[in-house]
Design an enzyme around this catalytic site. Structure first.
Site, short mmCIF file in Angstrom:
data_model
loop_
_atom_site.label_atom_id
_atom_site.label_comp_id
_atom_site.label_asym_id
_atom_site.label_seq_id
_atom_site.Cartn_x
_atom_site.Cartn_y
_atom_site.Cartn_z
N HIS A 120 53.52 -11.41 16.49
CA HIS A 120 52.67 -10.78 15.47
C HIS A 120 53.40 -10.83 14.12
O HIS A 120 54.62 -10.66 14.06
CB HIS A 120 52.34 -9.34 15.86
CG HIS A 120 51.28 -8.75 14.99
ND1 HIS A 120 51.55 -8.25 13.73
CD2 HIS A 120 49.93 -8.63 15.17
CE1 HIS A 120 50.42 -7.83 13.18
NE2 HIS A 120 49.42 -8.05 14.03
N GLU A 172 45.87 -15.48 12.74
CA GLU A 172 45.83 -14.30 11.88
C GLU A 172 46.50 -14.61 10.54
O GLU A 172 47.71 -14.42 10.39
CB GLU A 172 46.60 -13.14 12.53
CG GLU A 172 46.04 -12.69 13.85
CD GLU A 172 46.33 -11.21 14.08
OE1 GLU A 172 45.35 -10.47 14.17
OE2 GLU A 172 47.50 -10.81 14.14
N SER A 176 41.33 -8.23 9.16
CA SER A 176 40.24 -7.49 8.53
C SER A 176 38.87 -7.77 9.13
O SER A 176 37.90 -8.01 8.41
CB SER A 176 40.25 -7.75 7.03
OG SER A 176 41.49 -7.28 6.51
#
Ligand code: PEP
Length: 248
Positions: free
Chosen positions: A91, A161, A209
């Site tokens: 991440h 991402e 988002s």
């Protein structure tokens, strides 16, 4: 579709963790989608124990080490024994703390060795006109995929991402056109490691988002297999709305 949620450190109390987990189980019982929740490690065992629901559990991260004298580390084996079947790896919030592709690969191999499914996060921090963000993304995927066997490659779930889109409002998220292009690009990179048809079996998620008012638009026609959702997944109302938007 996969609806994977990342609670990060947003959820700090057992009461709130139980509330979201109960809601996830209720939503999953009526949903055609696979719901995956990633509570903080300290709540994982508590929530995942005796889980007979359709919800799957995910660890937010694991150690690059296996069991031994490593104070404070949470190994892939601990995550499995606590009820996780998925593990987030790489991440961007971990990468900013110094994780590089080498460390991510090591972790990913521990995850696979425990029979768990890795959700590999990749994504550029910004977009530039000369396209070096594409090279960056290619490297993030290539470095991790290269050492894996064909069978292992097929087990990896990729979460695209873009860092510039994380933690913002839906209006600042990626456009469907750009997402569609990026999913095609990721599948093109995968053809270096898998046959053309097999690349379609690698699940590609989008995160950054995603909120109730953009989830459906992003899902339609972009070619993604699901979402990884942060802030909008830790409030009961918006989590419920996210799942419902995809049921229509
Ligand atoms: C994330 O960080 O994995 C994420 C998707 O966050 P958010 O939904 O808050 O942008």
């Amino acid at each position: 579709m996969i609806i994977a949620t990342n609670w990060k450190a947003y959820v700090e109390s057992v009461e709130k963790a139980k509330k979201i987990s109960t809601l996830a189980k209720r939503l999953a019982s009526r949903s055609s989608h696979e719901i995956i929740i990633a509570p903080p490690a300290t709540f994982l065992g508590l929530l995942a124990e005796k889980n007979h629901s359709k919800v799957s559990f995910m660890a937010q991260d694991i150690s690059s080490m296996t069991g031994g004298a490593h104070t404070g580390e949470i190994t892939a084996s601990m995550a499995r024994n606590s009820g996780a079947s998925y593990v987030l790896v790489g991440h961007s919030e971990r990468r900013t703390m110094g994780e590089n592709n080498e460390l991510v690969t090591k972790k990913l191999q521990h995850i696979l060795a425990q029979g768990l499914t890795p959700v590999l996060c990749v994504g550029e921090s910004e977009r530039d006109e000369d396209g070096s963000y594409l090279t960056f993304l290619r490297e993030e995927i290539t470095d991790v995929f290269e050492p894996l066997t064909r069978k292992e490659r097929l087990q990896v779930v990729i979460a695209y991402e873009p860092i510039w889109a994380i933690g913002k409002k839906a209006s600042e998220s990626i456009t469907v056109a750009d997402l569609t292009e990026m999913v095609l690009y990721i599948r093109k990179i995968l053809t270096e490691f898998l046959s053309g048809r097999a690349t379609n079996n690698v699940r590609v998620l989008y995160g950054g988002s995603v909120e109730p008012n953009n989830i459906r638009t992003l899902a339609e026609g972009s070619g993604i297999d699901g979402f990884l959702i942060g802030h909008a997944s830790v409030e009961l109302e918006s989590f419920s709305a996210l799942v419902k938007e995809l049921e229509v």
